[in-house]
Design a protein around this motif. Structure first.
Motif, PDB file in Angstrom:
ATOM      1  N   ASP A  86       0.821  -1.215   0.000  1.00 42.40           N
ATOM      2  CA  ASP A  86       0.000   0.000   0.000  1.00 42.40           C
ATOM      3  C   ASP A  86       0.858   1.270   0.000  1.00 42.40           C
ATOM      4  O   ASP A  86       0.373   2.351   0.328  1.00 42.40           O
ATOM      5  CB  ASP A  86      -0.970   0.011   1.190  1.00 42.40           C
ATOM      6  N   LYS A  87       2.141   1.121  -0.319  1.00 47.87           N
ATOM      7  CA  LYS A  87       3.034   2.292  -0.381  1.00 47.87           C
ATOM      8  C   LYS A  87       2.627   3.197  -1.553  1.00 47.87           C
ATOM      9  O   LYS A  87       2.306   2.705  -2.630  1.00 47.87           O
ATOM     10  CB  LYS A  87       4.484   1.837  -0.604  1.00 47.87           C
ATOM     11  N   LEU A  88       2.720   4.487  -1.324  1.00 47.45           N
ATOM     12  CA  LEU A  88       2.371   5.424  -2.395  1.00 47.45           C
ATOM     13  C   LEU A  88       3.451   5.417  -3.483  1.00 47.45           C
ATOM     14  O   LEU A  88       4.642   5.547  -3.190  1.00 47.45           O
ATOM     15  CB  LEU A  88       2.216   6.840  -1.810  1.00 47.45           C
ATOM     16  N   VAL A  89       3.008   5.229  -4.715  1.00 48.44           N
ATOM     17  CA  VAL A  89       3.942   5.208  -5.851  1.00 48.44           C
ATOM     18  C   VAL A  89       3.409   6.144  -6.944  1.00 48.44           C
ATOM     19  O   VAL A  89       2.199   6.211  -7.174  1.00 48.44           O
ATOM     20  CB  VAL A  89       4.171   3.748  -6.355  1.00 48.44           C
ATOM     21  N   VAL A  90       4.338   6.898  -7.543  1.00 45.77           N
ATOM     22  CA  VAL A  90       3.944   7.798  -8.641  1.00 45.77           C
ATOM     23  C   VAL A  90       4.888   7.617  -9.824  1.00 45.77           C
ATOM     24  O   VAL A  90       6.017   7.170  -9.659  1.00 45.77           O
ATOM     25  CB  VAL A  90       3.996   9.301  -8.230  1.00 45.77           C
ATOM     26  N   HIS A  91       4.381   7.955 -11.002  1.00 39.56           N
ATOM     27  CA  HIS A  91       5.294   8.102 -12.129  1.00 39.56           C
ATOM     28  C   HIS A  91       5.346   9.579 -12.517  1.00 39.56           C
ATOM     29  O   HIS A  91       4.517  10.383 -12.043  1.00 39.56           O
ATOM     30  CB  HIS A  91       4.922   7.190 -13.295  1.00 39.56           C
ATOM     31  N   THR A  92       6.324   9.936 -13.345  1.00 39.81           N
ATOM     32  CA  THR A  92       6.565  11.349 -13.672  1.00 39.81           C
ATOM     33  C   THR A  92       6.278  11.636 -15.142  1.00 39.81           C
ATOM     34  O   THR A  92       6.772  12.607 -15.705  1.00 39.81           O
ATOM     35  CB  THR A  92       8.042  11.705 -13.401  1.00 39.81           C
ATOM     36  N   SER A  93       5.463  10.770 -15.755  1.00 41.21           N
ATOM     37  CA  SER A  93       5.300  10.829 -17.212  1.00 41.21           C
ATOM     38  C   SER A  93       4.084  11.643 -17.645  1.00 41.21           C
ATOM     39  O   SER A  93       3.026  11.608 -17.000  1.00 41.21           O
ATOM     40  CB  SER A  93       5.188   9.396 -17.741  1.00 41.21           C
ATOM     41  N   GLY A  94       4.236  12.320 -18.769  1.00 39.41           N
ATOM     42  CA  GLY A  94       3.127  13.068 -19.347  1.00 39.41           C
ATOM     43  C   GLY A  94       2.139  12.172 -20.056  1.00 39.41           C
ATOM     44  O   GLY A  94       0.987  12.549 -20.275  1.00 39.41           O
ATOM     45  N   SER A  95       2.562  10.971 -20.392  1.00 44.84           N
ATOM     46  CA  SER A  95       1.732  10.163 -21.274  1.00 44.84           C
ATOM     47  C   SER A  95       1.318   8.807 -20.696  1.00 44.84           C
ATOM     48  O   SER A  95       0.330   8.224 -21.146  1.00 44.84           O
ATOM     49  CB  SER A  95       2.465   9.938 -22.600  1.00 44.84           C
ATOM     50  N   LEU A  96       2.032   8.313 -19.703  1.00 45.58           N
ATOM     51  CA  LEU A  96       1.665   7.018 -19.130  1.00 45.58           C
ATOM     52  C   LEU A  96       0.324   7.139 -18.401  1.00 45.58           C
ATOM     53  O   LEU A  96      -0.004   8.180 -17.845  1.00 45.58           O
ATOM     54  CB  LEU A  96       2.759   6.621 -18.124  1.00 45.58           C
ATOM     55  N   GLU A  97      -0.444   6.041 -18.406  1.00 42.54           N
ATOM     56  CA  GLU A  97      -1.720   6.082 -17.695  1.00 42.54           C
ATOM     57  C   GLU A  97      -1.501   6.032 -16.184  1.00 42.54           C
ATOM     58  O   GLU A  97      -0.549   5.420 -15.709  1.00 42.54           O
ATOM     59  CB  GLU A  97      -2.601   4.879 -18.101  1.00 42.54           C
ATOM     60  N   LEU A  98      -2.414   6.662 -15.466  1.00 44.58           N
ATOM     61  CA  LEU A  98      -2.421   6.554 -14.001  1.00 44.58           C
ATOM     62  C   LEU A  98      -2.574   5.085 -13.599  1.00 44.58           C
ATOM     63  O   LEU A  98      -1.867   4.571 -12.722  1.00 44.58           O
ATOM     64  CB  LEU A  98      -3.597   7.386 -13.463  1.00 44.58           C
ATOM     65  N   GLU A  99      -3.475   4.409 -14.303  1.00 42.38           N
ATOM     66  CA  GLU A  99      -3.800   3.023 -13.955  1.00 42.38           C
ATOM     67  C   GLU A  99      -2.658   2.040 -14.228  1.00 42.38           C
ATOM     68  O   GLU A  99      -2.711   0.905 -13.759  1.00 42.38           O
ATOM     69  CB  GLU A  99      -5.066   2.561 -14.708  1.00 42.38           C
ATOM     70  N   ASP A 100      -1.661   2.490 -14.971  1.00 37.97           N
ATOM     71  CA  ASP A 100      -0.513   1.618 -15.223  1.00 37.97           C
ATOM     72  C   ASP A 100       0.208   1.245 -13.930  1.00 37.97           C
ATOM     73  O   ASP A 100       1.029   0.327 -13.904  1.00 37.97           O
ATOM     74  CB  ASP A 100       0.482   2.300 -16.174  1.00 37.97           C
ATOM     75  N   LEU A 101      -0.081   2.002 -12.860  1.00 36.90           N
ATOM     76  CA  LEU A 101       0.609   1.738 -11.597  1.00 36.90           C
ATOM     77  C   LEU A 101      -0.173   0.835 -10.650  1.00 36.90           C
ATOM     78  O   LEU A 101       0.333   0.434  -9.604  1.00 36.90           O
ATOM     79  CB  LEU A 101       0.912   3.067 -10.882  1.00 36.90           C
ATOM     80  N   LYS A 102      -1.390   0.503 -11.008  1.00 34.18           N
ATOM     81  CA  LYS A 102      -2.221  -0.174 -10.004  1.00 34.18           C
ATOM     82  C   LYS A 102      -1.747  -1.594  -9.707  1.00 34.18           C
ATOM     83  O   LYS A 102      -2.110  -2.146  -8.671  1.00 34.18           O
ATOM     84  CB  LYS A 102      -3.698  -0.105 -10.370  1.00 34.18           C
ATOM     85  N   GLY A 103      -0.925  -2.160 -10.599  1.00 37.11           N
ATOM     86  CA  GLY A 103      -0.396  -3.496 -10.334  1.00 37.11           C
ATOM     87  C   GLY A 103       0.585  -3.535  -9.172  1.00 37.11           C
ATOM     88  O   GLY A 103       0.748  -4.569  -8.516  1.00 37.11           O
ATOM     89  N   CYS A 104       1.245  -2.430  -8.879  1.00 39.48           N
ATOM     90  CA  CYS A 104       2.323  -2.503  -7.879  1.00 39.48           C
ATOM     91  C   CYS A 104       1.931  -1.947  -6.518  1.00 39.48           C
ATOM     92  O   CYS A 104       2.674  -2.120  -5.550  1.00 39.48           O
ATOM     93  CB  CYS A 104       3.597  -1.843  -8.403  1.00 39.48           C
ATOM     94  N   SER A 105       0.802  -1.262  -6.420  1.00 45.42           N
ATOM     95  CA  SER A 105       0.399  -0.733  -5.115  1.00 45.42           C
ATOM     96  C   SER A 105      -1.081  -0.377  -5.141  1.00 45.42           C
ATOM     97  O   SER A 105      -1.677  -0.168  -6.207  1.00 45.42           O
ATOM     98  CB  SER A 105       1.207   0.520  -4.769  1.00 45.42           C
TER      99      SER A 105
END
Lengths: 258, 258
Positions: A86-105
């Protein structure tokens, strides 16, 4: 809402480097840097006087925030390989989807600084617009608090807005820079150094800070000065690859002032 | 060689205005301003506390230098209509021929400040490269002396070099500015103000002061990130007029980093 204090930075490229320094300067603690390339990991780790690793399994689990600052493909891959609970994770991309991160947290977001970064050139982070998104109001609040520490220009945006901004940024930054490359090339036969164009390039960008681009437009295409344009096209005989571009852009500028 | 002290400025547009103030500031005397448009002549004349006229027959004959700062066509026409004997006359154009002035005087040259001018935006003339040419060594010397009073960056160039510089300036200034116009337009559907792109635009120009454009290039086209480019092209469905340009420039950037 948890205040973010300890950060792990995934990546050691332009964005990771500049953002790490800005966060450190704002009083946050970069507890670890990860990079696939050991020399890059070591360089940034040493520059920040902090731990570094090239092993995804050794990523420090005690941070409040994990920042993915790799290329889009690598970020996506990494988000799949990484499990942060449940650690907070962000990406810094203008184009990647927000949901692309849901697999890891279960807690994730976007922290997109709208700027062109180089590793070596230090820039004033305070002036950089930072666009944020998150999967929950609490996460958004935490990111807002964090972003406000490094920038005076924090914006909550939707994914659609972020994609549109990213497209606009290509026209505002990447394409003008390519025009500079062409300018340098077409100057070469004259034996005059690119240096002579630098004040003009600077003023072109400064003008835009005060005047709309539509008003700021100058040059033969706006004035529909066909004699000059014909001469330019003739000069471009040495550079056939730029001739079509010159004609196309000149035509579009002309149409705009019909 | 005669030192230039008294100047008549023909024109009251962006270049005429900025150059007049720079010359005044450098201690020269603008003894008269001419413009076809009486309101423009009056405005600039009053701003400079000097005489103004809209009548070509009333142009003051006691100046050391006549600066033609009209559009290319108007400059050419004016040079035909005017008879200045042996008075030194210059134009300020990147593209007009030196010889276009030989009808109006036996002493002539070019005084081409390489910058984008607006009437209202004051700029630091000292940093502007001024390209000079003349029909004799004496005239060149007089222009060099004059140009050095307003700029720290004076260059003697040939006509060919000046034309090449002017072409490069179109790519360095006019076309990037057009890219800013597109950026503004493609942002509109997002509801986010163009303002957000200004720090990026500024940094794009600042970066170039230190780094070559080839190195400075960033963005999806350089990284050959086809997924992002496809999304951008999809977003440009709303702007078919920019789609082709996006594809063309992206392709050329990609080719450059093969």
């Amino acid at each position: 809402m948890q205040t973010i204090r300890k950060v792990v930075v995934i990546g050691a490229g332009n964005v990771a480097t500049q953002l790490s320094f800005a966060l450190e300067y704002a009083g946050l603690q970069i507890i670890q840097v990860y990079s696939r390339t050991s020399s890059s990991a070591e360089k940034l780790g040493n520059d920040l006087y902090t731990d570094f690793t090239t092993d995804i399994k050794k990523i420090n689990s005690s941070a409040d925030l994990y920042i993915l600052a790799l290329s889009d493909d690598a970020n996506r891959q990494f988000a799949n390989d990484l499990s942060l609970g449940d650690k907070l994770v962000v990406h810094t991309s203008g184009s990647l989807e927000l949901e692309d991160l849901k697999g890891c947290s279960s807690n994730y977001g976007v922290f997109y600084p709208l700027q062109t970064f180089s590793k070596t050139r230090k820039i004033e982070f305070k002036d950089i617009p930072v666009c944020i998104e998150a999967n929950s109001p609490d996460n958004l609040k935490a990111l807002y608090e964090l972003a406000s520490k490094v920038s005076n220009n924090v914006r909550e945006v939707t994914s659609d807005q972020r994609h549109q901004i990213h497209l606009a940024a290509v026209f505002a930054c990447n394409f003008p820079n390519y025009m500079f490359t062409i300018a340098q090339k077409v100057m070469q036969p004259s034996g005059i150094d690119f240096e002579i164009l630098k004040p003009l390039i600077r003023e072109t960008a400064e003008k835009i800070q005060k005047v709309s681009p539509l008003e700021a437009q100058t040059g033969p295409a706006r004035r529909k000065d066909t004699a000059i344009m014909e001469r330019h096209i003739h000069l471009l005989n040495k550079f056939p690859e730029y001739k079509h571009l010159y004609q196309l852009i000149s035509e579009e500028i002309g149409n705009q002032y019909e």
